[in-house]
Design a protein around this motif. Structure first.
Motif, PDB file in Angstrom:
ATOM      1  N   ARG A   1      -0.021 -28.912  22.179  1.00  0.00           N
ATOM      2  CA  ARG A   1       0.720 -29.392  23.349  1.00  0.00           C
ATOM      3  C   ARG A   1      -0.240 -30.165  24.248  1.00  0.00           C
ATOM      4  O   ARG A   1      -1.322 -29.665  24.584  1.00  0.00           O
ATOM      5  CB  ARG A   1       1.325 -28.217  24.126  1.00  0.00           C
TER       6      ARG A   1
ATOM      7  N   ARG B   1       1.804 -20.893  11.400  1.00  0.00           N
ATOM      8  CA  ARG B   1       2.431 -21.647  12.493  1.00  0.00           C
ATOM      9  C   ARG B   1       1.333 -22.324  13.279  1.00  0.00           C
ATOM     10  O   ARG B   1       0.283 -21.723  13.512  1.00  0.00           O
ATOM     11  CB  ARG B   1       3.233 -20.700  13.406  1.00  0.00           C
ATOM     12  N   TRP B   2       1.565 -23.573  13.704  1.00  0.00           N
ATOM     13  CA  TRP B   2       0.555 -24.264  14.514  1.00  0.00           C
ATOM     14  C   TRP B   2       1.201 -25.391  15.311  1.00  0.00           C
ATOM     15  O   TRP B   2       2.088 -26.091  14.809  1.00  0.00           O
ATOM     16  CB  TRP B   2      -0.550 -24.853  13.646  1.00  0.00           C
ATOM     17  N   GLU B   3       0.761 -25.572  16.532  1.00  0.00           N
ATOM     18  CA  GLU B   3       1.228 -26.700  17.339  1.00  0.00           C
ATOM     19  C   GLU B   3       0.171 -27.073  18.368  1.00  0.00           C
ATOM     20  O   GLU B   3      -0.674 -26.264  18.744  1.00  0.00           O
ATOM     21  CB  GLU B   3       2.549 -26.367  18.041  1.00  0.00           C
TER      22      GLU B   3
ATOM     23  N   THR C   1      -6.431 -28.823  14.191  1.00  0.00           N
ATOM     24  CA  THR C   1      -5.365 -28.356  13.308  1.00  0.00           C
ATOM     25  C   THR C   1      -5.949 -27.786  12.021  1.00  0.00           C
ATOM     26  O   THR C   1      -6.448 -28.543  11.177  1.00  0.00           O
ATOM     27  CB  THR C   1      -4.389 -29.500  12.975  1.00  0.00           C
TER      28      THR C   1
END
Length: 264
Positions: A42, A38-40, A27
């Motif tokens: 999964r 924006r960052w994610e 991250t």
């Protein structure tokens, strides 16, 4: 520069894994010339966010039911080349003078570093040392492994970005300059780097932290995205952990960094 990043890691096992715990340093954070738009992440498991010792945004991944594979996808957008200062560093700079197993120095490395320490250490000297390291240890993928030390890579005479960063850090610390390892991404016009990248930060008096991409013989600029920092690779690697069971493991990693059109 607006960069779109997709970083996929896939683990496949020959037998059932009963339990997996991993630490993910996947991250990026705002600061040091970048802003995260924006960052994610999964995963096929449970994630818990925390800040580690070095201030990195990290996650603990736990899979506590039987599984034969792990899928991790980190994706988002990062704006680079901004006039934003480094994030606040709560650790004393002297911490980054500590030697680790991967950044130990021997007589050969000391002799190499000493030629750059005859004058007061400055940015010009660091640029010269950066070029000299790659001349002495040309980039050669597959010549070393993640546990290769700075001493061994220097002795072997070939290595990758991780090795170049470790050698550079070892020399800087020997010369009394705090230095740290940085993991992240690098945008290339031809998309040639399909994996994570590594470079080094050095604390320069009256200047502060400066970043050196030793493998590419340059300072970091708008094509670099920072993920994590630490004393060496082990502190800043994107994924680390342990498992119970599983037999043989196969890991595949794919990184795609694409430039986006700037938004108004």
């Amino acid at each position: 520069m607006q960069l779109n990043i997709n970083h996929r890691t896939h683990y496949l096992y020959t037998d059932i894994v009963n339990y997996t715990i991993q630490q993910l340093r996947l991250t990026p954070q705002d600061g040091f010339g970048q802003r995260v738009r924006r960052w994610e992440i999964r995963v096929n498991g449970h994630l818990q966010r925390h800040d580690d010792t070095y201030g990195n945004a990290a996650h603990i991944l736990v899979l506590d039911t039987p599984h034969e594979e792990i899928n991790i996808l980190a994706t988002g957008e990062v704006e680079t080349g901004l006039d934003t200062p480094p994030a606040y560093d709560a650790l004393p700079r002297e911490i980054y003078l500590r030697t680790t197993g991967l950044t130990e120095i021997d007589a050969s490395l000391r002799q190499f570093a000493q030629q750059f320490g005859r004058i007061k250490p400055d940015e010009r000297m660091l640029d010269e040392m950066m070029h000299a390291i790659v001349d002495r240890v040309p980039y050669n993928k597959g010549a070393t492994a993640v546990d290769t030390t700075a001493i061994d890579a220097f002795k072997t005479g070939s290595g990758v970005c991780q090795d170049h960063a470790h050698i550079f850090i070892a020399c800087c610390r020997y010369l009394g300059m705090p230095a740290r390892y940085v993991s992240g991404y690098l945008f290339t016009n031809d998309g040639s780097l399909m994996e994570s990248h590594a470079w080094a930060d050095v604390w320069i008096k009256d200047t502060g932290w400066a970043s050196f991409d030793v493998s590419n013989r340059c300072r970091t600029n708008g094509v670099h995205v920072r993920l994590a920092t630490g004393l060496d690779y082990r502190d800043a690697c994107p994924v680390s952990g342990m498992r119970v069971g599983g037999g043989l493991e196969t890991m595949t990693v794919g990184v795609h960094v694409n430039q986006m059109q700037a938004q108004q």
